[in-house]
Design a protein around this motif. Structure first.
Motif, PDB file in Angstrom:
ATOM      1  N   TRP A 268       0.906  -1.284  -0.118  1.00 21.64           N
ATOM      2  CA  TRP A 268       0.135  -0.067  -0.068  1.00 21.64           C
ATOM      3  C   TRP A 268       0.842   1.143  -0.152  1.00 21.64           C
ATOM      4  O   TRP A 268       0.288   2.306  -0.686  1.00 21.64           O
ATOM      5  N   ARG A 276      -6.890  -0.657  -5.373  1.00 18.03           N
ATOM      6  CA  ARG A 276      -5.976  -0.455  -4.095  1.00 18.03           C
ATOM      7  C   ARG A 276      -6.965   0.131  -3.030  1.00 18.03           C
ATOM      8  O   ARG A 276      -7.714   0.921  -3.456  1.00 18.03           O
ATOM      9  N   GLN A 280      -5.482   2.676   4.354  1.00 22.50           N
ATOM     10  CA  GLN A 280      -4.498   1.628   4.632  1.00 22.50           C
ATOM     11  C   GLN A 280      -4.905   0.491   5.540  1.00 22.50           C
ATOM     12  O   GLN A 280      -5.671   0.665   6.398  1.00 22.50           O
TER      13      GLN A 280
END
Length: 281
Positions: A268, A276, A280
């Motif tokens: 990440w 993605r 996080q």
């Protein structure tokens, strides 16, 4: 609510789907009912692993419990769960890098109320049935292999078959082992037999000494990985499967999830891709 976020389940399914062999209908008259989609079965097996529920409770109008068991056994016979785990390990090594210079082995006992091939009286559960997982991890806690046995088996005899899991990196994965490997062990392995075995295998060792206060050292990563297994996958925390091949398959699938989660968490910061996660992991 899905058992796993889409950022995990989608890449796992993409790799798993590529491994599934084409189905051949062997019915003499070709009059089977339409075959349940593999994706439906895969999602429900993930739910069984994460939630620990019985197949009958996961089954619904889209897929019966009988189909879940039959397709699970079909995939186990083809070795698909182990192949998925290997793919995840290879991807992690290519993007992040496995640290095989320092590995840790430790045992973890869980309940096995239904008995089975790898169930025995638990020394920490008042004699109730349990199963032991002898787990091997790298320096970052990435699971590299696991051996299952009855709960009343000592850790030390399981060390050799557990360390034998390292052979997969030279043989099938093509990762390669470093010249120097240090094995970190707790005081349960503090014996001349263990040291002789490690000397035979050409490994160095860091073993906690019996009779002294807790010496965690670099072993804390395996405690975290055991926690990932037991807290993230109810099927592993309370083992209700009776056959060792099924338990091995669920452990391999759980390892694939853990490795993929750690891969996404590490990548990440360094990579960008279409799916993605916005935050996080």
């Amino acid at each position: 609510m899905p058992a796993l976020p889409s950022s995990l389940i989608e890449p796992l399914w993409d790799q798993f789907a590529a491994l599934i062999p084409a189905h051949v209908d062997t019915h003499a008259l070709g009059c089977h009912r339409p075959r349940i989609e593999d994706r439906v079965v895969f999602d429900k097996l993930v739910q069984v692993l994460v939630l620990g529920a019985a197949y009958e409770r996961i089954a619904d109008s889209t897929c019966s419990a009988t189909t879940l068991r039959a397709r699970r056994d079909e995939w186990i016979a083809a070795g698909l769960f182990e192949e998925l785990e290997d793919i995840c390990l290879r991807a992690y090594d290519q993007i992040v890098g496995l640290d095989l210079g320092d590995v840790t082995v430790d045992g973890c006992i869980v309940k096995a109320p239904c008995g089975g091939q790898v169930a025995g009286k638990s020394p920490v559960g008042r004699g109730k049935l349990g199963t032991k997982r002898s787990l091997l991890v790298d320096a970052a806690g990435i699971p590299l292999g696991c051996v299952i046995a009855p709960a009343n088996r000592n850790d030390s005899p399981l060390l050799r078959p557990t360390l034998a899991k390292l052979a997969r990196f030279d043989e099938g994965l093509g990762v390669g082992l470093p010249d120097r490997i240090t094995v970190h062990l707790d005081a349960g392995y503090d014996s001349a037999k263990t040291r002789d075995l490690l000397h035979e295998l050409g490994c160095e060792s860091v073993i906690s000494v019996k009779g002294f206060p807790l010496q965690a050292g670099a072993r804390w990563v395996i405690e975290r990985t055991n926690s990932w297994h037991n807290r993230g996958f109810r099927r592993l925390a309370i083992c209700t499967d009776r056959h060792d091949r099924v338990i091995d398959a669920f452990i391999a699938l759980a390892n694939a999830v853990i490795i993929t989660r750690r891969l996404i968490a590490q990548a990440w910061f360094t990579h960008r891709w279409d799916s993605r996660p916005a935050r996080q992991p």
